[in-house]
Design a protein around this motif. Structure first.
Motif, PDB file in Angstrom:
ATOM      1  N   UNK A  94     -14.989  -1.616 -13.444  1.00  0.00           N
ATOM      2  CA  UNK A  94     -14.261  -2.870 -13.631  1.00  0.00           C
ATOM      3  C   UNK A  94     -13.080  -2.682 -14.560  1.00  0.00           C
ATOM      4  N   UNK A  95     -13.287  -1.965 -15.648  1.00  0.00           N
ATOM      5  CA  UNK A  95     -12.178  -1.712 -16.567  1.00  0.00           C
ATOM      6  C   UNK A  95     -11.115  -0.879 -15.874  1.00  0.00           C
ATOM      7  N   UNK A  96     -11.573   0.132 -15.132  1.00  0.00           N
ATOM      8  CA  UNK A  96     -10.637   1.004 -14.429  1.00  0.00           C
ATOM      9  C   UNK A  96      -9.776   0.203 -13.436  1.00  0.00           C
ATOM     10  N   UNK A  97     -10.416  -0.685 -12.679  1.00  0.00           N
ATOM     11  CA  UNK A  97      -9.665  -1.517 -11.731  1.00  0.00           C
ATOM     12  C   UNK A  97      -8.732  -2.470 -12.476  1.00  0.00           C
ATOM     13  N   UNK A  98      -9.203  -2.980 -13.604  1.00  0.00           N
ATOM     14  CA  UNK A  98      -8.348  -3.858 -14.412  1.00  0.00           C
ATOM     15  C   UNK A  98      -7.127  -3.110 -14.923  1.00  0.00           C
ATOM     16  N   UNK A  99      -7.333  -1.880 -15.359  1.00  0.00           N
ATOM     17  CA  UNK A  99      -6.206  -1.055 -15.813  1.00  0.00           C
ATOM     18  C   UNK A  99      -5.230  -0.838 -14.658  1.00  0.00           C
ATOM     19  N   UNK A 100      -5.769  -0.550 -13.481  1.00  0.00           N
ATOM     20  CA  UNK A 100      -4.894  -0.316 -12.321  1.00  0.00           C
ATOM     21  C   UNK A 100      -4.079  -1.554 -11.984  1.00  0.00           C
ATOM     22  N   UNK A 101      -4.719  -2.717 -11.999  1.00  0.00           N
ATOM     23  CA  UNK A 101      -3.974  -3.948 -11.714  1.00  0.00           C
ATOM     24  C   UNK A 101      -2.890  -4.186 -12.763  1.00  0.00           C
ATOM     25  N   UNK A 102      -3.249  -3.929 -14.022  1.00  0.00           N
ATOM     26  CA  UNK A 102      -2.301  -4.164 -15.113  1.00  0.00           C
ATOM     27  C   UNK A 102      -1.086  -3.255 -14.985  1.00  0.00           C
ATOM     28  N   UNK A 103      -1.339  -1.977 -14.737  1.00  0.00           N
ATOM     29  CA  UNK A 103      -0.211  -1.048 -14.663  1.00  0.00           C
ATOM     30  C   UNK A 103       0.578  -1.249 -13.373  1.00  0.00           C
ATOM     31  N   UNK A 104      -0.098  -1.635 -12.293  1.00  0.00           N
ATOM     32  CA  UNK A 104       0.638  -1.989 -11.066  1.00  0.00           C
ATOM     33  C   UNK A 104       1.576  -3.160 -11.339  1.00  0.00           C
ATOM     34  N   UNK A 105       1.084  -4.123 -12.107  1.00  0.00           N
ATOM     35  CA  UNK A 105       1.928  -5.277 -12.419  1.00  0.00           C
ATOM     36  C   UNK A 105       3.105  -4.867 -13.294  1.00  0.00           C
ATOM     37  N   UNK A 106       2.858  -4.022 -14.265  1.00  0.00           N
ATOM     38  CA  UNK A 106       3.949  -3.603 -15.162  1.00  0.00           C
ATOM     39  C   UNK A 106       4.996  -2.795 -14.396  1.00  0.00           C
ATOM     40  N   UNK A 107       4.537  -1.871 -13.563  1.00  0.00           N
ATOM     41  CA  UNK A 107       5.477  -0.932 -12.953  1.00  0.00           C
ATOM     42  C   UNK A 107       5.996  -1.382 -11.584  1.00  0.00           C
ATOM     43  N   UNK A 108       5.263  -2.237 -10.911  1.00  0.00           N
ATOM     44  CA  UNK A 108       5.678  -2.585  -9.537  1.00  0.00           C
ATOM     45  C   UNK A 108       5.907  -4.068  -9.311  1.00  0.00           C
ATOM     46  N   UNK A 109       5.386  -4.912 -10.182  1.00  0.00           N
ATOM     47  CA  UNK A 109       5.543  -6.350  -9.919  1.00  0.00           C
ATOM     48  C   UNK A 109       6.016  -7.049 -11.192  1.00  0.00           C
ATOM     49  N   UNK A 110       6.962  -6.426 -11.832  1.00  0.00           N
ATOM     50  CA  UNK A 110       7.462  -6.928 -13.095  1.00  0.00           C
ATOM     51  C   UNK A 110       8.797  -7.641 -12.890  1.00  0.00           C
ATOM     52  N   UNK A 111       9.298  -8.245 -13.939  1.00  0.00           N
ATOM     53  CA  UNK A 111      10.569  -8.956 -13.791  1.00  0.00           C
ATOM     54  C   UNK A 111      11.615  -8.403 -14.740  1.00  0.00           C
ATOM     55  N   UNK A 112      12.848  -8.330 -14.229  1.00  0.00           N
ATOM     56  CA  UNK A 112      14.017  -8.143 -15.088  1.00  0.00           C
ATOM     57  C   UNK A 112      14.367  -9.545 -15.573  1.00  0.00           C
ATOM     58  N   UNK A 113      14.223  -9.817 -16.860  1.00  0.00           N
ATOM     59  CA  UNK A 113      14.194 -11.232 -17.283  1.00  0.00           C
ATOM     60  C   UNK A 113      15.567 -11.864 -17.496  1.00  0.00           C
ATOM     61  N   UNK A 114      16.460 -11.665 -16.530  1.00  0.00           N
ATOM     62  CA  UNK A 114      17.778 -12.295 -16.638  1.00  0.00           C
ATOM     63  C   UNK A 114      17.665 -13.819 -16.695  1.00  0.00           C
ATOM     64  N   UNK A 115      16.619 -14.360 -16.079  1.00  0.00           N
ATOM     65  CA  UNK A 115      16.505 -15.823 -16.022  1.00  0.00           C
ATOM     66  C   UNK A 115      15.977 -16.405 -17.345  1.00  0.00           C
ATOM     67  N   UNK A 116      15.669 -15.542 -18.296  1.00  0.00           N
ATOM     68  CA  UNK A 116      15.195 -16.020 -19.595  1.00  0.00           C
ATOM     69  C   UNK A 116      16.247 -15.814 -20.674  1.00  0.00           C
ATOM     70  N   UNK A 117      17.447 -15.470 -20.263  1.00  0.00           N
ATOM     71  CA  UNK A 117      18.538 -15.231 -21.219  1.00  0.00           C
ATOM     72  C   UNK A 117      19.772 -15.984 -20.771  1.00  0.00           C
ATOM     73  N   UNK A 118      20.678 -16.215 -21.725  1.00  0.00           N
ATOM     74  CA  UNK A 118      21.945 -16.871 -21.392  1.00  0.00           C
ATOM     75  C   UNK A 118      22.605 -16.156 -20.216  1.00  0.00           C
ATOM     76  N   UNK A 119      23.387 -16.918 -19.454  1.00  0.00           N
ATOM     77  CA  UNK A 119      24.144 -16.361 -18.335  1.00  0.00           C
ATOM     78  C   UNK A 119      24.883 -15.096 -18.774  1.00  0.00           C
ATOM     79  N   UNK A 120      24.700 -14.036 -18.027  1.00  0.00           N
ATOM     80  CA  UNK A 120      25.476 -12.806 -18.212  1.00  0.00           C
ATOM     81  C   UNK A 120      25.348 -12.232 -19.629  1.00  0.00           C
ATOM     82  N   UNK A 121      24.263 -12.580 -20.303  1.00  0.00           N
ATOM     83  CA  UNK A 121      24.045 -12.033 -21.646  1.00  0.00           C
ATOM     84  C   UNK A 121      23.695 -10.552 -21.548  1.00  0.00           C
ATOM     85  N   UNK A 122      23.957  -9.842 -22.604  1.00  0.00           N
ATOM     86  CA  UNK A 122      23.631  -8.421 -22.681  1.00  0.00           C
ATOM     87  C   UNK A 122      22.274  -8.332 -23.380  1.00  0.00           C
ATOM     88  N   UNK A 123      21.225  -8.538 -22.602  1.00  0.00           N
ATOM     89  CA  UNK A 123      19.916  -8.733 -23.225  1.00  0.00           C
ATOM     90  C   UNK A 123      19.029  -7.489 -23.211  1.00  0.00           C
TER      91      UNK A 123
END
Lengths: 618, 618
Positions: A103-132
């Motif tokens: 269970x922990x192993x599968x949880x780790x896999x889901x977590x790292x899959x989310x970080x590396x494959x289903x993550x966001x570039x958070x442009x929508x959480x910063x001012x327009x065209x900010x250098x964030x």
């Protein structure tokens, strides 16, 4: 905006010794810094000293959200492409024992899959065209290791069958400035909670295969305020394919929700296959194929428990059981009688008879078939009990009256037998509030009562000594405010029901959901009987097409109220929308990036701005 | 249920000489029978006597909704799988001339692709487990030919630039019992309308590669009641990828809607690339990439016109133009001033100055760039004009007051110049109602006024001689009832705005949308000035994730009011929900089958039942 917000929090932190990061629900204690640490897939991971292998659940050929690297313009467009097929991750082998390491192993896999494959570039959480973004070529540190320690051993049975509160979900998480991460928890469920918090610290960088947290060092001490944090799906008014349920379970775990209540059957349809009563679903389902087989049910239970979610099945009775009439008409009164409002609150009407031994035989058979199959996977079984209509008993040959003085003793006897059936299979019964409050049914202290009518209901129930789940329809009904689903012919009905709202309109906004404190007005002792709460999503106008956006991120607002508490311990005051809104916007973006079509809570301008810029300031 | 309904209609038909089939919006005249005709891909098709080739727009490897033939159970499950990627169909070469044959050919291809690849097995429109399908092996007839005759020649320019009402959309459709189908229309747009009606006659059979109509013979005579039947998307509060706009255009054509109003810019963002003013979108867009290039705009226009939809672009001004301040701060007053409600109705504030020659120069440049690019593709250009705030003019150096006596003459002069710019490019201006009604601006009879505040607005405007578009927010705002998107900090704002509804809550249900008659209370002459109506979808809490289910099928309810009229000519009374609900449920299922995630309007039990079974009967 994220950086602005952090600055505010960091300056507050001087006084309060605590800051908020981006984690939803807010941890009990959280300290974050402002150092950047990158993370990559060479990260070393251990669980109780043993090396953990992880694997991506994403097909690399389709997974990469941001194919055209180094082009933030393309990335921004890709962010809005929510057509990415959902990936469901690890499912245990049917009937496998609970295995903490797996269970922990599968949880780790889901977590790292989310970080590396289903993550966001958070442009929508910063001012327009900010250098964030952090400089990729600066000498930033790296997250080098993730060491997970589980301090106690899971009981192989208990994660499946534990009562609310019996499993310790607490954890600590330390991400040091040198890149060493330590997670400590008593149970594997606690580890899963920690991994989700860990995931929410990271963002994708637009300039290549790079991921980072801007929040190091991080220190989290966390535990939930309520042991029961639930969501209810209704599979009778619309059928939901198994994959919708599994996806909902995943999304629940991202907000640390831990109880999925499936309102499995009702008068509208009976989608649950019962091998000893095959006609029930053969005739009661909407169509062949729209059934949950025993294998489906087992799959749902196991999938859920491996994400720290317990599934509670409801067979609503004695009202709301008209679909049984399609196969066993002799057991049911008033099926689809018109006009429906004489006989029930919603078409088609239909309830089990209250004084008929054939009903007892039927329920014996039903429960002897079903309960041994759910018993290994859950602590509770919900027998419904809402909105029982007195008039319909006038149609029952052995009753013939709507007189409460006659009906109440019959119902008490009926419920005694029914609760005994549940208990005999080792399960704890749950019922809707009408049984004790409207019908004065004596239930026993073990029974958990689900309250939905608001007002003094919670207080009334805990005063009677009942354990309670709060689902106050004035605050927590996700289905409200979507418009009437009934038809009104020209004439009297049209005039009466114009402008055609649904009964619990308007929509419960995330702010309203967030405003409700299930302990309000209770003494400390009374409050202990409130196990938690649940957001129901009755599915009159919800099906696969709009499920995600109806549930999310509003159910996450409940997640924070019940995990973190309505009161912010740092201030002793109710939590503020100013603190919650940016974090909830961010969670919503994470959900979309992970393949769940959560709705936006505000304008894109607002998610890019500080909460004060989209506030009504008085 | 379908068969039940047909029976009812057929029996009515004896008296009325007219029956309703499943076509949405209801044709002006429709007669259907009860003979089954199958249709297959060998169908012979001609257009003005010439053979028409058609091609499927669906990739055969992914298209087949129902892979596991002969298994209705699998088919029912597949029906609920709405993850099928949307297929966008034919797009003309950029800048290609209007070619009637090409357009009809593409329309035929889309229609037959929908019949053969994106159709529904209508189990959800019949009683549970009913035996609703025609016998595949009976000696049924076949649809043998589709002969299309266009009786007039399209003017190559006019389909792009025609004013509302200038293109004849009428058609006739006869599907004879012997399988011969004849479509006749004056214009290619009329042919497209006929093809959509033709499509809606057919269902997929569960038992293999077979498709049929149970309604032969069919006879349709049809024409719209209103020439302007619109939907408004707001690309400023959230950015919508081009594909969302194209998919919306397709879906509009399925309900015979013909005007897409794009509220392109606002204070929240400026997504429109203007080559001569490149900073506007470079700084005003939410992120690089979230812009509509000139090529995108041309693509949208051409894609739309080839589906019988005209696109109308709006640059909202002089209010609602704050995003210009990000590149040209000298032109704008009060950008993002707080508290916002002193300066405008929604953050961020910002409006163009009313007395500044630099604004004139800017608008000359903007319109000289933009309008020649939209002029070839549309009749109208919308200059906005809603919610102009008087206080913000106190901040303008050459004005310095909120006194209407000063502002009105400035605004009249400003508007005179602005309308002249639009006219000089051969376009007809549109404005929101505040310009004439709140500010007493003299506009000229050519200007079309969009009314949104309800009450006596329409009457007031037509009394002044204005042509009017009805977008009454009490009935037709699709964005209402989704909850507040503003933040309310603990304290006074929280108490004031609890329980956090949005300003136009509750949700406008399809029934409410359907109840509104834009001609109500008008004389016959006044009614002629009502060109039609439009459902706006302001996008505070709408983006790609939830667009489809917010728009559909509620915008289709408008489609029927404006195409077919609120009054049923057969009865002389308002159309009944009993007639509309089953057809709208069916349309919704067709939309889902075609890849648009429309929301259910009722329980699955209700779509399987007669309208009376899900009615409040009084």
């Amino acid at each position: 905006m994220l950086l602005k917000r952090l600055t505010i929090h960091l300056s507050l932190a001087v006084g309060l010794g605590q800051v908020e990061g981006s984690i939803w629900p807010a941890p009990a204690k959280l300290q974050t810094g402002d150092k950047v640490l990158f993370i990559d897939q060479t990260l070393s991971i251990t669980y109780n000293g043993e090396f953990v292998r992880w694997c991506s659940f994403v097909n690399p050929s389709t997974s990469h959200r941001h194919k055209d690297q180094h082009d933030l313009g393309q990335i921004a467009k890709d962010t809005l492409n929510i057509q990415l097929p959902y990936t469901y991750g690890y499912t245990p082998a049917p009937g496998a024992d609970y295995n903490s390491k797996e269970i922990v192993q599968a949880g780790v896999s889901r977590t790292l899959s989310a970080i590396f494959h289903k993550n966001l570039v958070p442009w929508m959480l910063h001012d327009k065209h900010a250098d964030f973004e952090p400089d990729l070529y600066a000498s930033n540190g790296r997250v080098t290791a993730l060491h997970i320690t589980q301090t106690d051993t899971d009981d192989e049975e208990s994660p499946y069958t534990a009562l609310a509160g019996e499993i310790d979900e607490s954890y600590s998480l330390v991400l040091a400035e040198n890149g060493m991460t330590r997670i400590e928890a008593e149970t594997s469920v606690g580890v899963l909670r920690a991994l989700e918090s860990f995931n929410q610290l990271f963002y994708q960088h637009s300039s290549g295969n790079a991921w980072y947290t801007p929040l190091a060092p991080v220190s989290v001490e966390d535990a939930p305020q309520y042991p029961y944090r639930g969501l209810m799906m209704d599979t009778s008014r619309h059928f939901f394919p198994v994959k919708d349920i599994l996806r909902t379970i995943d999304a629940m775990s991202w907000s640390k929700l831990n109880k999925l209540h499936i309102h499995a059957t009702d008068s509208q349809s009976w989608p649950l296959e019962i091998p000893s009563l095959p006609e029930l679903s053969a005739k009661g389902s909407y169509a062949r194929g729209l059934v949950y087989t025993p294998q489906d049910l087992q799959h749902i239970h196991e999938y859920a428990i491996h994400r720290g979610v317990q599934v509670i099945l409801e067979i609503d009775m004695p009202g709301h059981s008209g679909a049984i009439a399609l196969s066993y008409p002799e057991l049911v009164v008033a099926y689809n009688k018109l006009p429906y409002h004489w006989w029930c609150v919603q078409p088609p009407c239909g309830g089990l008879k209250l004084n008929d031994s054939r009903v007892d035989d039927f329920l014996d058979t039903l429960f002897d078939d079903l309960l041994p199959r759910v018993g290994p996977y859950t602590a509770y079984f919900h027998t419904g009990g809402d909105e029982l209509n007195k008039n319909s008993s006038r149609l029952e040959e052995n009753v013939g009256t709507n007189d409460t003085a006659v009906l109440q003793p019959l119902l008490q006897k009926w419920m005694d037998k029914n609760l005994a059936r549940v208990r005999s299979h080792g399960l704890v019964p749950m019922v809707w509030q009408e049984m004790p409050l409207e019908w004065n049914i004596t239930l026993g202290d073990d029974v958990v009562v689900q309250a939905w009518l608001g007002g003094s209901t919670i207080k009334d129930l805990v005063s009677m000594g009942h354990k309670v789940i709060d689902s106050d329809s004035n605050f927590w009904y996700l289905d409200c405010g979507r418009g009437a689903w009934l038809n009104f012919d020209n004439g009297a009905a049209y005039e009466t029901f114009y402008p055609f709202n649904d009964w619990c309109s308007p929509t419960k906004s995330w702010q309203l959901i967030y405003s409700h404190d299930p302990r309000q007005g209770l003494t400390e002792d009374e409050a202990k009987l409130v196990l938690g709460g649940e957001v129901p999503a009755w599915s009159e106008t919800i099906d696969s097409a709009n499920l995600d956006m109806v549930l999310w991120p509003r159910a996450s607002a409940l997640g924070e109220v019940l995990w973190s508490g309505r009161i912010d311990p740092a201030t002793g005051e109710n939590r503020s929308q100013f603190d919650a809104a940016p974090r909830l916007s961010e969670l919503r973006e994470r959900m979309v990036a992970r393949g769940v079509g959560a709705a936006p809570i505000s304008q894109l301008f607002c998610s890019q701005s500080s909460p004060e810029e989209c506030a009504f300031l008085m």
